[in-house]
Scaffold this active site. Structure first.
Site, PDB file in Angstrom:
ATOM      1  N   HIS A 363       0.726  -1.178  -0.070  1.00 39.47           N
ATOM      2  CA  HIS A 363      -0.037  -0.506   0.024  1.00 39.47           C
ATOM      3  C   HIS A 363       0.850   1.240   0.211  1.00 39.47           C
ATOM      4  CE1 HIS A 363      -3.847   2.418   0.501  1.00 39.47           C
ATOM      5  NE2 HIS A 363      -3.128   2.455   0.701  1.00 39.47           N
ATOM      6  N   ALA A 364       0.885   1.984  -0.734  1.00 41.76           N
ATOM      7  CA  ALA A 364       1.658   3.278  -1.027  1.00 41.76           C
ATOM      8  C   ALA A 364       1.524   4.573   0.565  1.00 41.76           C
ATOM      9  CB  ALA A 364       1.385   4.286  -2.391  1.00 41.76           C
ATOM     10  N   HIS A 393      -0.322  11.513  -5.885  1.00 38.48           N
ATOM     11  CA  HIS A 393      -0.558  11.805  -4.459  1.00 38.48           C
ATOM     12  C   HIS A 393       0.775  12.111  -2.824  1.00 38.48           C
ATOM     13  CE1 HIS A 393      -3.140  10.714  -1.212  1.00 38.48           C
ATOM     14  NE2 HIS A 393      -2.296  10.661  -0.682  1.00 38.48           N
ATOM     15  N   GLU A 394       1.457  10.658  -3.340  1.00 37.51           N
ATOM     16  CA  GLU A 394       2.776  10.807  -2.564  1.00 37.51           C
ATOM     17  C   GLU A 394       3.035  11.742  -2.413  1.00 37.51           C
ATOM     18  OE1 GLU A 394       1.609   8.583   0.382  1.00 37.51           O
ATOM     19  OE2 GLU A 394       0.207   7.140  -1.513  1.00 37.51           O
ATOM     20  N   HIS A 397       2.551  14.101  -0.068  1.00 34.95           N
ATOM     21  CA  HIS A 397       2.929  13.999   1.262  1.00 34.95           C
ATOM     22  C   HIS A 397       4.434  14.764   1.656  1.00 34.95           C
ATOM     23  CE1 HIS A 397      -0.396  12.001   2.062  1.00 34.95           C
ATOM     24  NE2 HIS A 397      -0.639  11.310   1.611  1.00 34.95           N
ATOM     25  N   GLU A 421      -3.955  14.861   2.765  1.00 32.08           N
ATOM     26  CA  GLU A 421      -4.479  13.544   1.925  1.00 32.08           C
ATOM     27  C   GLU A 421      -4.363  14.605   0.527  1.00 32.08           C
ATOM     28  OE1 GLU A 421      -3.200  11.267   1.849  1.00 32.08           O
ATOM     29  OE2 GLU A 421      -3.249  10.794   3.769  1.00 32.08           O
ATOM     30  N   HIS A 521      -6.376  -0.028   5.917  1.00 26.68           N
ATOM     31  CA  HIS A 521      -6.662   1.300   6.892  1.00 26.68           C
ATOM     32  C   HIS A 521      -7.331   0.781   8.010  1.00 26.68           C
ATOM     33  CE1 HIS A 521      -6.168   3.018   2.925  1.00 26.68           C
ATOM     34  NE2 HIS A 521      -5.767   4.318   3.699  1.00 26.68           N
ATOM     35  N   TYR A 531      -9.549  11.227   3.959  1.00 30.48           N
ATOM     36  CA  TYR A 531      -9.810  11.088   1.974  1.00 30.48           C
ATOM     37  C   TYR A 531     -11.178  11.858   2.161  1.00 30.48           C
ATOM     38  CZ  TYR A 531      -5.929   7.646   3.044  1.00 30.48           C
ATOM     39  OH  TYR A 531      -4.881   6.817   4.059  1.00 30.48           O
TER      40      TYR A 531
HETATM   41  O1  X8Z Z   1      -4.400   5.309   1.186  1.00 27.85           O
HETATM   42  C1  X8Z Z   1      -4.359   5.996   0.056  1.00 27.85           C
HETATM   43  C2  X8Z Z   1      -2.824   6.329  -0.051  1.00 27.85           C
HETATM   44  C3  X8Z Z   1      -2.295   6.736   0.553  1.00 27.85           C
HETATM   45  S1  X8Z Z   1      -1.987   8.001   2.086  1.00 27.85           S
HETATM   46  C4  X8Z Z   1      -2.600   5.840  -0.484  1.00 27.85           C
HETATM   47  N1  X8Z Z   1      -5.647   6.284  -0.600  1.00 27.85           N
HETATM   48  C5  X8Z Z   1      -6.521   5.568  -0.159  1.00 27.85           C
HETATM   49  C6  X8Z Z   1      -6.810   4.825  -0.408  1.00 27.85           C
HETATM   50  O2  X8Z Z   1      -5.534   4.284  -1.131  1.00 27.85           O
HETATM   51  O3  X8Z Z   1      -7.676   3.855   0.356  1.00 27.85           O
HETATM   52  C7  X8Z Z   1      -5.694   7.608  -1.288  1.00 27.85           C
HETATM   53  C8  X8Z Z   1      -7.056   7.287  -1.689  1.00 27.85           C
HETATM   54  C9  X8Z Z   1      -7.617   7.022  -0.819  1.00 27.85           C
HETATM   55 ZN    ZN Z   2      -2.087   9.709   0.921  1.00 25.04          ZN
END
Ligand code: X8Z
Ligand code: ZN
Length: 623
Positions: A363-364, A393-394, A397, A421, A521, A531
């Site tokens: 997960h990024a 996105h990254e 940050h 975010e 998450h 988000y």
């Molecule tokens: O978790 C993330 C990022 C890292 S902060 C890749 N996002 C959420 C997800 O993947 O569920 C970005 C959009 C929503």
């Molecule tokens: Zn993020």
């Protein structure tokens, strides 16, 4: 030498001396109330003084900074090399860090009734009392237990694979590829259910984590962990859900219109026995493992005679892009706004490609190891449009982290977590055909007749996400509040999925199912409302930056690429970090102190009009 023993000794001493004095009221105290200089109400001689409060804040910042950095490195090693040993080491450091955070939060309550505090000391005391994502009880054994659970849950997610009866196993990335590309309902269902076999064993651990974290939050004076999370928004936590409701009411008609159209088209594709004409859409058909964004089914729902104009995934592949050149392109966008290039160590230390020989958390994520220049991303990049956007996105940050590095420890954060975010996503909104043509990736810019297709693609990503962004924490807040126990976790999850998203489970879920655990998450314990906020905020930021950049095109055609003025204004907000309440940071960029969905609605107005035409005569909504 670690300062923890010293700090703990101090805390033990403090607790011993004042054992009868519970850490009283850690609830939100508006900074204004505590900052007002009231010389006539000088602090009583027996109580703590303003100087003591300042010294306490300075010492706490220094201790937490040291432990936090160590914890960050341990977290990095775990996420890049998941083994029993790294799990244990990461758990140990998380335990120390949490213990220190909790000790400091508890001791900060000592200054609750102190008047005459300066603005920063009052703000920082508030932050110390409420800014812990996962507090632990002040019992060493329980703190250790909680940290072990945290590391275990992360490891279970990172290592998770679905194995068939024939022994073949698929990792999350492979299962996501199936969900994104297949149009065979049976294959989709297998991938969807398959990934959810990783999470049932998480349920008892998660339930225990909730118990422990709630106990920790209560010891710090909060009703439960949910209240503690809601107290991080520069407002009374009781008012925060209303803020979300207001935003959701603004955008839900657009979501419902999109849902209605998508459901009708999926019904044509798969038949109404699979996609009921008036019910929730089965979650496995939306092109995404969590049905959180739907751009992978663009071909099924696109307006006829329009195209997205181009296929960015195909372009990136045809042009020979790889992980590094995709990140370099993201960096170049920030450079075009006037931001300094990323340091050499970023390129040396980041993880860009999934390693073949070890388990990592794919997960990024973006990291700020020393809170100065040791910035990194960790991503298993594939050459496609989705990952190209995630890279932005990254990087958002990382650039935010670097912009506020001059702030003191507690202010090295975003104005609220939604801001962090939103930054990279804001730049992604500028990945327009004009921008791609500038990079030489498109030969010609499609004319306005292609806009509807582009807007549809964008809506499938951004509008489809909104109710998911909202519901994850609606679920968690109810779990934290004890409204449901482990036996009801899954049912509640699907109730909320249906209520907010109009998306349903595609099959009866097994009795031991723990579907929330199949979303990064939840086992990773990362709050999710951020988000939802980010999806609203990024359009506000985009609108403001486009105006600053002198854009005169429709907002969905605007790219701020190359605008130094836009970069300067963005940077002015970023470098504030968390030093001021978020409405001030928002105003620094947009002129407004309110989070507001007008910008996102304006952006999609042409699509909304088209959807309303399409939906005339259709039965919209879900039972
Ligand atoms: O978790 C993330 C990022 C890292 S902060 C890749 N996002 C959420 C997800 O993947 O569920 C970005 C959009 C929503
Ligand atoms: Zn993020």
């Amino acid at each position: 030498m670690s300062q923890l023993p010293r700090l703990l000794a101090l805390v033990v001493l403090f607790l011993t001396l004042t054992a009868c004095e519970q850490p009283s009221d850690a609830k939100f105290i508006p900074a204004a109330e505590t900052t007002a200089e009231t010389p006539s109400e000088a602090p009583q001689k027996t109580g703590p003084t303003v100087e003591e409060a300042r010294a306490f804040v300075a010492a706490s910042e220094s201790t937490l900074e040291q432990l936090g950095q160590h914890n960050e490195r341990m977290g990095w090693v775990l996420a890049n090399f998941i083994t029993e040993d790294t799990e244990l080491l990461a758990a140990k450091s998380a335990e120390q860090f949490t213990a220190a955070q909790v000790a400091v939060a508890s001791e900060a309550a000592r200054f609750n009734s102190l008047v005459g505090l300066d603005y920063d000391t009052a703000r920082k005391l508030n932050m110390l009392k409420s800014g812990i994502v996962i507090p632990a009880p002040m019992d060493a054994a329980k703190t250790a237990e909680q940290s072990e659970i945290g590391a275990k849950l992360s490891g279970m997610y990172g290592r998770g694979t679905y194995c068939r009866d024939d022994g073949s196993c698929l990792a999350l990335g492979e299962l996501e590829d199936i969900i994104g590309a297949s149009r065979d309902p049976a294959q989709l269902l297998e991938a969807w259910e398959g990934w959810r076999t990783v999470s049932p064993p998480m349920k008892p651990l998660y339930a225990r984590q909730v118990e422990l974290a709630n106990e920790g939050a209560q010891e710090l004076g909060f009703d439960d962990l949910g209240t503690m999370w809601r107290s991080a928004y520069d407002m009374d936590p009781a008012d925060f859900p209303g803020e979300l409701d207001k935003l959701w009411e603004q955008v839900s008609p657009l979501y419902e219109a999109l849902h209605c159209h998508v459901r009708a088209r999926l019904g044509e594709t798969y038949g109404t026995e699979i996609v009921p004409a008036d019910g929730p859409i089965p979650a496995h058909l939306l092109g995404n493992m969590w049905a959180q964004s739907w751009e992978n089914i663009f071909d099924l729902v696109a307006p006829p005679q329009t195209e997205a104009g181009y296929d960015l995934t195909a372009i990136l592949n045809d042009e020979g892009y790889d992980a590094i050149s995709m990140v370099k392109t993201g960096e170049a966008f920030f450079s075009s706004l006037g931001f300094e290039e990323l340091p050499e160590t970023f390129w040396q230390r980041s993880l860009f490609v999934k390693p073949a020989d070890r388990d990592v958390v794919c997960h990024a994520s973006a990291w700020d190891i020393d809170e100065q220049d040791d910035l990194r991303i960790k991503m298993c990049i594939d050459v496609n449009a989705e990952d190209f956007k995630t890279i932005h996105h990254e990087l958002g940050h990382n650039y935010y982290q670097r912009a506020y590095k001059g702030e003191s420890y507690l202010y090295r954060s975003s104005a609220n977590d939604g801001f962090h975010e939103a930054v990279g996503d804001t730049l992604s909104l500028s990945i327009t055909p004009e921008y791609l043509a500038k990079l030489g990736l498109l030969d010609e810019v499609p004319d306005a007749s292609g806009d509807l297709g582009l807007l549809m693609k964008q809506a499938l990503e951004k509008i489809a996400f909104l109710p998911f962004g909202l519901m994850v924490d609606q679920w968690r807040w109810k779990v934290f509040a004890g409204e449901v126990g482990p036996e009801g976790y899954n049912e509640l999850w699907w109730q909320l999925r249906e209520r907010y998203q109009g998306v349903g489970a595609p099959s009866d879920r097994p009795a031991d199912a723990f579907d929330p655990g199949a979303k990064y998450h939840v086992p990773g314990n990362t709050p999710y409302t951020r988000y939802f906020l980010a999806h609203i905020l990024q359009f506000q930021f985009h609108q403001a930056l486009c105006e600053i950049a002198g854009n005169e095109d429709p907002i969905h055609r605007c790219s701020i690429y190359g605008s130094k003025q836009a970069g300067e204004r963005l940077n002015a907000m970023l470098e504030m970090g968390r030093s001021k309440p978020w409405p001030d940071a928002l105003a620094a960029l947009t002129g407004s102190q309110e989070m507001d969905a007008t910008a996102i609605l304006d952006y999609f107005a042409p699509l909304q009009a088209w959807l309303d035409e399409q939906n005339a005569g259709r039965q919209c909504g879900w039972q």
